[in-house]
Design an enzyme around this catalytic site. Structure first.
Site, mmCIF file in Angstrom:
data_model
loop_
_atom_site.group_PDB
_atom_site.id
_atom_site.type_symbol
_atom_site.label_atom_id
_atom_site.label_comp_id
_atom_site.label_asym_id
_atom_site.label_seq_id
_atom_site.Cartn_x
_atom_site.Cartn_y
_atom_site.Cartn_z
ATOM 1 N N ARG A 1 0.881 -1.186 0.000
ATOM 2 C CA ARG A 1 0.000 0.000 0.000
ATOM 3 C C ARG A 1 0.910 1.225 0.000
ATOM 4 O O ARG A 1 1.755 1.376 0.886
ATOM 5 C CB ARG A 1 -0.916 0.009 1.225
ATOM 6 C CG ARG A 1 -1.666 1.323 1.373
ATOM 7 C CD ARG A 1 -2.766 1.283 2.412
ATOM 8 N NE ARG A 1 -3.906 0.495 1.957
ATOM 9 C CZ ARG A 1 -5.119 0.564 2.518
ATOM 10 N NH1 ARG A 1 -5.345 1.383 3.528
ATOM 11 N NH2 ARG A 1 -6.109 -0.182 2.065
ATOM 12 N N HIS B 1 -7.527 0.745 -6.261
ATOM 13 C CA HIS B 1 -7.703 -0.163 -5.114
ATOM 14 C C HIS B 1 -8.407 -1.432 -5.640
ATOM 15 O O HIS B 1 -9.562 -1.697 -5.328
ATOM 16 C CB HIS B 1 -8.557 0.548 -4.061
ATOM 17 C CG HIS B 1 -8.492 -0.068 -2.694
ATOM 18 N ND1 HIS B 1 -7.688 -1.132 -2.377
ATOM 19 C CD2 HIS B 1 -9.148 0.255 -1.532
ATOM 20 C CE1 HIS B 1 -7.837 -1.437 -1.103
ATOM 21 N NE2 HIS B 1 -8.718 -0.619 -0.574
ATOM 22 N N ASP C 1 -17.410 7.058 -1.023
ATOM 23 C CA ASP C 1 -16.152 6.905 -0.282
ATOM 24 C C ASP C 1 -15.784 8.270 0.308
ATOM 25 O O ASP C 1 -16.382 9.297 -0.060
ATOM 26 C CB ASP C 1 -15.051 6.389 -1.233
ATOM 27 C CG ASP C 1 -13.733 6.107 -0.518
ATOM 28 O OD1 ASP C 1 -13.751 5.908 0.722
ATOM 29 O OD2 ASP C 1 -12.675 6.090 -1.184
ATOM 30 N N GLN D 1 -10.244 -4.059 -3.337
ATOM 31 C CA GLN D 1 -11.540 -3.558 -2.854
ATOM 32 C C GLN D 1 -12.615 -3.785 -3.909
ATOM 33 O O GLN D 1 -13.696 -4.310 -3.619
ATOM 34 C CB GLN D 1 -11.420 -2.055 -2.539
ATOM 35 C CG GLN D 1 -12.707 -1.417 -2.056
ATOM 36 C CD GLN D 1 -13.078 -1.849 -0.655
ATOM 37 O OE1 GLN D 1 -12.266 -1.748 0.252
ATOM 38 N NE2 GLN D 1 -14.294 -2.325 -0.458
ATOM 39 N N ARG E 1 -13.999 -8.675 2.113
ATOM 40 C CA ARG E 1 -12.580 -8.421 1.820
ATOM 41 C C ARG E 1 -11.761 -9.672 2.157
ATOM 42 O O ARG E 1 -10.867 -10.057 1.421
ATOM 43 C CB ARG E 1 -12.046 -7.237 2.651
ATOM 44 C CG ARG E 1 -12.668 -5.870 2.376
ATOM 45 C CD ARG E 1 -12.422 -5.382 0.974
ATOM 46 N NE ARG E 1 -11.029 -5.383 0.595
ATOM 47 C CZ ARG E 1 -10.120 -4.442 0.898
ATOM 48 N NH1 ARG E 1 -10.500 -3.381 1.574
ATOM 49 N NH2 ARG E 1 -8.870 -4.538 0.500
ATOM 50 N N CYS F 1 -16.568 1.645 1.153
ATOM 51 C CA CYS F 1 -15.430 0.750 1.403
ATOM 52 C C CYS F 1 -14.904 0.854 2.828
ATOM 53 O O CYS F 1 -14.202 -0.040 3.292
ATOM 54 C CB CYS F 1 -14.315 1.027 0.404
ATOM 55 S SG CYS F 1 -13.607 2.667 0.584
#
Ligand code: CP
Ligand code: NVA
Length: 323
Positions: A113, A140, A235, A143, A303, A275
């Site tokens: 990340r 992402h 988001d 996700q 996830r 998310c």
């Protein structure tokens, strides 16, 4: 022999973006995640990655991505190793190339990340182990893949399902549009002019949509975007690394809050996705985020199951690559 050739020979496959996956590969990941979820729920052991080690290198905070990969790897009989950024020589100037090549001798895959997407691309070029994008400023993908699983579970299918993405056209939105285009969905973007998605991602998604029958719509009016939507997705307005733009973002994005009034423009059985982490009272009202149409906890749970599918897909039957 070039590194690319070595990687190809070794069957190395990275997960940097949804665009690099075929539709069939996404289908396989969804099937595999559903199966692994069932096994986990029934308490059936599934040590598919016994003896494998996953590295986790996070330059930004994370709850879901880090913990789901770590727990998922353990459930698969493997081991996950968190590499605190401040405790490895990368933080003292050692190059990505040297770090990637050395860690490839010890690990079977790594989740990264970071900020600039070019950094995960460099890792993927240099490492002989698979590199998984655990979020960059651009995308992402993990996700978006698990979000497909959630939508399919809740709506029974993906093709033709309308998803409205409202708010900041950020990394999560970029991967979502790619995933929706790949799976023949209808995606309506409701983002202000100042915070649209990356143009090259939208262009790439439009090309994909032509092949899959997906539809991509865009409106700066969130009420138009959510009309007849099956899924409303939002988001945070201030993604990690954008903190200095805080005041301006709150002002420009204020009309894009997902609240009860906006939810009324969607289908009556629309689901609400986020998310997480969420900021109640900013991109979404508390009553909608915590209301009966919200699926955020199931979404977060998925996830775990999707990370396990990704790991078994990239690592199963793969022996450690020699340099
Ligand atoms: N959604 C998501 O990636 O959450 P984390 O930042 O907690 O990993
Ligand atoms: N867009 C958010 C997602 C966090 C999971 C960020 O980049 O901070």
């Amino acid at each position: 022999m070039t590194k690319r050739t070595v990687h190809a020979q070794a069957g190395k496959k990275d997960l940097l973006d949804i665009a690099t996956l075929s539709r069939a590969e996404v289908e396989r990941l969804l099937t595999s995640a559903a199966l692994l979820k069932e096994k986990q729920r029934c308490g059936i052991p599934h040590p598919l990655l016994s003896g494998k080690t996953l590295g986790l290198l996070f330059q930004k905070p994370s709850t879901r991505t880090r913990v789901s990969f770590e727990a998922g790897m353990n459930q698969l009989g493997g081991h996950a190793l968190v590499l605190p950024m401040g405790e490895i020589q990368l933080s003292r100037g050692e190059s990505v190339a040297d770090t990637a090549r050395v860690l490839s001798c010890y690990l079977d895959a790594i989740v990264i990340r970071t900020y600039d997407h070019a950094i995960v691309e460099e890792w993927a070029r240099e490492a002989t182990m698979p590199v998984i994008n655990g979020l960059t400023d651009l995308s992402h993908p993990c996700q978006a893949l698990s979000d497909l699983l959630t939508i399919r579970e809740k709506k029974g299918r993906l093709k033709g399902i309308k998803i409205a993405y409202i708010g900041d056209g950020n990394n999560v939105a970029n991967s979502l549009i790619e995933a929706a285009a790949k799976m023949g969905m209808v995606i309506a973007l409701g983002c202000p002019a100042a915070y649209q998605l990356e143009q090259h991602i939208v262009d790439r998604a439009r090309v994909e949509a032509k092949k899959t029958g997906a539809m991509i719509e865009s409106s700066q009016d969130p009420h138009i975007a959510v009309k007849d939507a099956d899924v409303i997705y939002t988001d945070v307005w201030i993604s990690m690394g954008r903190e200095r733009e805080h005041a301006r973002r709150l002002k420009v994005l204020a009309p894009y809050q997902v609240n009860r009034r906006l939810l009324h423009c969607a289908k009556p059985d629309a689901i609400v996705m986020h998310c997480l982490p969420a900021h109640r009272g900013e991109e979404i009202s508390a009553e909608v985020l915590d209301g009966p149409q919200s699926v955020i906890i199931d979404q977060a749970e998925n996830r775990l199951h999707m990370q396990k599918a990704i790991l078994t897909n990239l690592l199963g039957n793969r022996s450690r690559t020699k340099r």
